[in-house]
Design a protein around this motif. Structure first.
Motif, PDB file in Angstrom:
ATOM      1  N   PHE A  67       0.817  -1.213   0.000  1.00 16.69           N
ATOM      2  CA  PHE A  67       0.000   0.000   0.000  1.00 16.69           C
ATOM      3  C   PHE A  67       0.851   1.263   0.000  1.00 16.69           C
ATOM      4  CE2 PHE A  67      -4.202  -1.826   1.876  1.00 16.69           C
ATOM      5  CZ  PHE A  67      -4.378  -2.521   0.691  1.00 16.69           C
ATOM      6  N   SER A  68       1.905   1.271   0.808  1.00 17.53           N
ATOM      7  CA  SER A  68       2.728   2.476   0.903  1.00 17.53           C
ATOM      8  C   SER A  68       3.418   2.783  -0.422  1.00 17.53           C
ATOM      9  CB  SER A  68       3.772   2.318   2.013  1.00 17.53           C
ATOM     10  OG  SER A  68       4.635   1.212   1.742  1.00 17.53           O
ATOM     11  N   GLN A  69       3.858   1.739  -1.137  1.00 18.41           N
ATOM     12  CA  GLN A  69       4.480   1.954  -2.443  1.00 18.41           C
ATOM     13  C   GLN A  69       3.489   2.534  -3.440  1.00 18.41           C
ATOM     14  OE1 GLN A  69       6.158  -2.283  -2.487  1.00 18.41           O
ATOM     15  NE2 GLN A  69       7.632  -1.195  -3.763  1.00 18.41           N
ATOM     16  N   ILE A  70       2.274   1.990  -3.442  1.00 13.40           N
ATOM     17  CA  ILE A  70       1.243   2.490  -4.346  1.00 13.40           C
ATOM     18  C   ILE A  70       0.929   3.948  -4.037  1.00 13.40           C
ATOM     19  CG2 ILE A  70      -1.201   2.293  -4.944  1.00 13.40           C
ATOM     20  CD1 ILE A  70       0.494   0.207  -6.299  1.00 13.40           C
ATOM     21  N   ALA A  71       0.827   4.289  -2.748  1.00 11.95           N
ATOM     22  CA  ALA A  71       0.513   5.666  -2.362  1.00 11.95           C
ATOM     23  C   ALA A  71       1.613   6.629  -2.818  1.00 11.95           C
ATOM     24  CB  ALA A  71       0.314   5.756  -0.854  1.00 11.95           C
ATOM     25  N   LYS A  72       2.874   6.224  -2.671  1.00 13.09           N
ATOM     26  CA  LYS A  72       3.982   7.086  -3.082  1.00 13.09           C
ATOM     27  C   LYS A  72       3.987   7.305  -4.592  1.00 13.09           C
ATOM     28  CE  LYS A  72       7.133   5.927   0.740  1.00 13.09           C
ATOM     29  NZ  LYS A  72       8.414   5.263   1.101  1.00 13.09           N
ATOM     30  N   ILE A  73       3.754   6.227  -5.344  1.00 11.53           N
ATOM     31  CA  ILE A  73       3.742   6.353  -6.807  1.00 11.53           C
ATOM     32  C   ILE A  73       2.569   7.212  -7.266  1.00 11.53           C
ATOM     33  CG2 ILE A  73       3.563   5.087  -8.973  1.00 11.53           C
ATOM     34  CD1 ILE A  73       4.882   2.706  -7.569  1.00 11.53           C
ATOM     35  N   ALA A  74       1.401   7.006  -6.639  1.00 14.46           N
ATOM     36  CA  ALA A  74       0.224   7.799  -7.009  1.00 14.46           C
ATOM     37  C   ALA A  74       0.428   9.271  -6.681  1.00 14.46           C
ATOM     38  CB  ALA A  74      -1.011   7.259  -6.292  1.00 14.46           C
ATOM     39  N   GLU A  75       1.048   9.536  -5.548  1.00 14.94           N
ATOM     40  CA  GLU A  75       1.324  10.931  -5.168  1.00 14.94           C
ATOM     41  C   GLU A  75       2.278  11.589  -6.161  1.00 14.94           C
ATOM     42  OE1 GLU A  75       2.695  13.488  -1.205  1.00 14.94           O
ATOM     43  OE2 GLU A  75       3.231  11.366  -1.392  1.00 14.94           O
ATOM     44  N   ALA A  76       3.280  10.816  -6.610  1.00 15.40           N
ATOM     45  CA  ALA A  76       4.238  11.354  -7.579  1.00 15.40           C
ATOM     46  C   ALA A  76       3.554  11.651  -8.912  1.00 15.40           C
ATOM     47  CB  ALA A  76       5.384  10.370  -7.771  1.00 15.40           C
ATOM     48  N   ARG A  77       2.628  10.768  -9.344  1.00 15.14           N
ATOM     49  CA  ARG A  77       1.926  10.999 -10.600  1.00 15.14           C
ATOM     50  C   ARG A  77       0.974  12.195 -10.483  1.00 15.14           C
ATOM     51  NH1 ARG A  77       2.023   6.010 -13.518  1.00 15.14           N
ATOM     52  NH2 ARG A  77       4.157   5.244 -13.210  1.00 15.14           N
ATOM     53  N   ALA A  78       0.342  12.355  -9.314  1.00 12.00           N
ATOM     54  CA  ALA A  78      -0.528  13.511  -9.116  1.00 12.00           C
ATOM     55  C   ALA A  78       0.271  14.812  -9.163  1.00 12.00           C
ATOM     56  CB  ALA A  78      -1.269  13.390  -7.782  1.00 12.00           C
ATOM     57  N   LYS A  79       1.474  14.791  -8.583  1.00 13.58           N
ATOM     58  CA  LYS A  79       2.347  15.963  -8.639  1.00 13.58           C
ATOM     59  C   LYS A  79       2.813  16.223 -10.067  1.00 13.58           C
ATOM     60  CE  LYS A  79       6.483  17.972  -6.515  1.00 13.58           C
ATOM     61  NZ  LYS A  79       7.062  18.411  -7.806  1.00 13.58           N
ATOM     62  N   LEU A 114      -3.444  11.145 -16.801  1.00 15.19           N
ATOM     63  CA  LEU A 114      -3.233  11.416 -15.382  1.00 15.19           C
ATOM     64  C   LEU A 114      -4.475  11.951 -14.684  1.00 15.19           C
ATOM     65  CD1 LEU A 114       0.300  13.105 -15.530  1.00 15.19           C
ATOM     66  CD2 LEU A 114      -0.234  10.790 -14.752  1.00 15.19           C
ATOM     67  N   GLU A 115      -5.447  12.454 -15.440  1.00 11.15           N
ATOM     68  CA  GLU A 115      -6.606  13.093 -14.815  1.00 11.15           C
ATOM     69  C   GLU A 115      -7.411  12.167 -13.912  1.00 11.15           C
ATOM     70  OE1 GLU A 115     -10.208  16.165 -16.041  1.00 11.15           O
ATOM     71  OE2 GLU A 115      -8.935  15.260 -17.584  1.00 11.15           O
ATOM     72  N   PRO A 116      -7.829  10.964 -14.363  1.00 14.27           N
ATOM     73  CA  PRO A 116      -8.570  10.089 -13.443  1.00 14.27           C
ATOM     74  C   PRO A 116      -7.735   9.660 -12.239  1.00 14.27           C
ATOM     75  CG  PRO A 116      -8.004   8.921 -15.465  1.00 14.27           C
ATOM     76  CD  PRO A 116      -7.688  10.352 -15.700  1.00 14.27           C
ATOM     77  N   LEU A 117      -6.414   9.531 -12.421  1.00 17.74           N
ATOM     78  CA  LEU A 117      -5.550   9.179 -11.298  1.00 17.74           C
ATOM     79  C   LEU A 117      -5.524  10.304 -10.268  1.00 17.74           C
ATOM     80  CD1 LEU A 117      -3.476   7.309  -9.975  1.00 17.74           C
ATOM     81  CD2 LEU A 117      -1.719   8.388 -11.394  1.00 17.74           C
ATOM     82  N   ALA A 118      -5.473  11.556 -10.741  1.00 15.31           N
ATOM     83  CA  ALA A 118      -5.482  12.690  -9.824  1.00 15.31           C
ATOM     84  C   ALA A 118      -6.782  12.749  -9.031  1.00 15.31           C
ATOM     85  CB  ALA A 118      -5.269  13.991 -10.600  1.00 15.31           C
ATOM     86  N   GLN A 139      -6.901  11.308  -0.331  1.00 12.03           N
ATOM     87  CA  GLN A 139      -6.582  12.332   0.663  1.00 12.03           C
ATOM     88  C   GLN A 139      -7.801  12.692   1.501  1.00 12.03           C
ATOM     89  OE1 GLN A 139      -4.882  15.200  -2.183  1.00 12.03           O
ATOM     90  NE2 GLN A 139      -2.924  14.995  -1.125  1.00 12.03           N
ATOM     91  N   ASP A 140      -8.976  12.776   0.861  1.00  9.63           N
ATOM     92  CA  ASP A 140     -10.205  13.087   1.606  1.00  9.63           C
ATOM     93  C   ASP A 140     -10.530  11.989   2.615  1.00  9.63           C
ATOM     94  OD1 ASP A 140     -10.423  15.393   0.144  1.00  9.63           O
ATOM     95  OD2 ASP A 140     -11.925  14.612  -1.259  1.00  9.63           O
TER      96      ASP A 140
END
Length: 461
Positions: free
Chosen positions: A93-105, A133-137, A144-145
């Protein structure tokens, strides 16, 4: 049940609102996938690389009524190929969260870099990337919510009101369930969108291998299977080239099928490789089981070819020759130079076409075949350059180079990549339940992509 006091309710307007919003997010609804009524038994002995996800074909988070996930549902409606869904376990989970955060940035930075001074190619490239990237963001914002809602609800576990503690505990459980769905299914799937080629039409090339006449007969049966499967999918099929052993009723030496339809390449790409057949031939008097092989290569057809595409060919690099067709067709095809041969000089790849009665039709088909072959070669070179250790689509034509075994005596089809075995071979080779086998292999390759992503690599299997 003890009802909360009015003062307690007044302290938790957000808690009640989030309860209504998230209550249905954790209730999975079954989805239907088209299958044949013919039964089959799947016995999977998958390796560790395929254990990262399950065979669920629905994205649970997409069933949430939250408006912030509308674009995720839209993404899954357009990503129709195989309808496979990636899924990870809690340790990742932590790896997925980090990658998703990087793609959102990355999306935020990319939007900031858009300028009127961008060239047309840069503008198109940025626009394509932003759409991915839009649906991922949107999903990351939902993540985050949910985390914020959990953090706001935790202090209520120490509230002096028992009913409020009970409500907070139930709400936190529901929020964490929704969070797990996002991390285990939604985000991994959005991080691995379908390749741009998945929705393209394709060319299926078949060649008989080891086994003589029996291999040719099996190649003919597989060609019939692909034609039948394409018709069930609503695709248009045409035979571009066909060479048989003797008269038209005997086995197939080689053939090329053009299959036009959205998602044809995305589904049939997993058929590329050597297929092995084990059965007792009709001409075998002693009842012995023979083993034969045939090869399949699936190549995408790109309708609008840009200079940057892998299938782009400069016409100056192609030698075009015309010659008289051979075989049936009457005096017209035998006395006019309607057949066309194209040779790509830099790679020495050559294709010929004589199916049509006119030179114009054969030239168009030949260009389609040449672009598909160039694409397959360049894609293999690209993957090798990216240090992806993969074999070519057809590593060899020997019996040991198989990707799939069709065992008629045991009524079993085994794909050696996952591996997985399915019974009811007649239903599969008729095309009726081939979709089930392709679905399983599609999920396996999605698992490989996910494993590579978590390891910091790229895999476009």
């Amino acid at each position: 049940m003890i009802l909360p006091s009015p003062s307690a309710l007044a302290r938790t307007p957000r808690l009640l609102a989030s309860t209504r919003a998230c209550s249905s997010a954790s209730r999975p609804r079954p989805t239907k996938r088209a299958t044949s009524s013919a039964p089959y038994v799947a016995r999977s002995t998958a390796s560790s690389s395929s254990s990262l996800f399950t065979s669920s074909s629905s994205c649970l988070a997409c069933q949430s009524p939250s408006s912030s996930l509308r674009q995720i549902r839209s993404f899954h409606r357009t990503a129709k190929v195989n309808e496979t869904t990636a899924k990870v376990n809690e340790t990742q989970f932590s790896q997925i969260a980090k990658i998703a955060e990087a793609r959102a940035k990355e999306r935020v930075d990319l939007m900031a870099s858009v300028s009127e001074e961008d060239s047309q190619s840069d503008s198109v490239s940025k626009s394509k990337r932003l759409r991915v990237l839009e649906p991922l963001a949107e999903a990351w914002k939902e993540y985050q919510d949910l985390e914020e809602a959990i953090a706001d609800s935790l202090p209520l576990l120490k509230d002096p009101d028992p009913s409020m503690r009970e409500m907070a505990s139930s709400e936190i459980k529901s929020l964490r369930s929704s969070l797990n769905v996002l991390l285990s299914t939604t985000l991994p799937t959005l991080l691995l969108p379908p390749s741009t080629e998945s929705e393209l039409s394709c060319i299926v090339e078949l060649k008989s291998g080891s086994g003589g006449d029996e291999a040719a007969l099996f190649a003919s049966e597989l060609m019939a299977m692909y034609i039948r499967y394409a018709s069930l999918q609503g695709w248009k099929v045409s035979i571009m080239e066909e060479s048989r052993m003797g008269n038209a009723s005997e086995g197939l030496r080689d053939a090329q099928l053009e299959i036009k339809g959205a998602g044809a390449y995305g589904k049939l790409r997993w058929e590329s490789g050597v297929h092995r057949v084990q059965r007792v031939p009709a001409t075998e008097k002693a009842g012995r089981t023979h083993t034969s092989t045939m090869a399949v290569m699936v190549m995408p057809i790109s309708e609008n070819v840009d200079v940057d595409d892998l299938s782009y060919i400069d016409e100056k690099d192609v030698k075009m020759e015309f010659y008289r067709s051979s075989g049936a067709g009457g005096q017209h095809v035998n006395k006019t130079e309607s057949a066309v041969r194209l040779t790509h000089l830099p790679t020495k790849l050559s294709v010929g076409c004589q199916q049509g009665r006119s030179q114009h039709a054969n030239r168009s088909l030949a260009w389609t075949m040449l672009r598909a072959k160039i694409y397959a070669q360049r894609l293999a070179q690209k993957l090798e350059k990216d240090r992806i250790e993969r074999k070519s689509q057809i590593p060899g034509m020997e019996r040991g180079d198989k990707i799939r075994t069709w065992n008629f005596p045991q009524d079993r089809v085994t794909d050696h990549r996952k591996p997985i075995s399915m019974s009811n071979l007649p239903s599969i080779i008729s095309g009726d339940t081939l979709d089930d086998l392709l679905y399983e292999i599609g999920e396996y390759h999605l698992g490989l992509r996910l494993e590579a992503m978590l390891g910091g690599d790229e895999y476009d299997g």
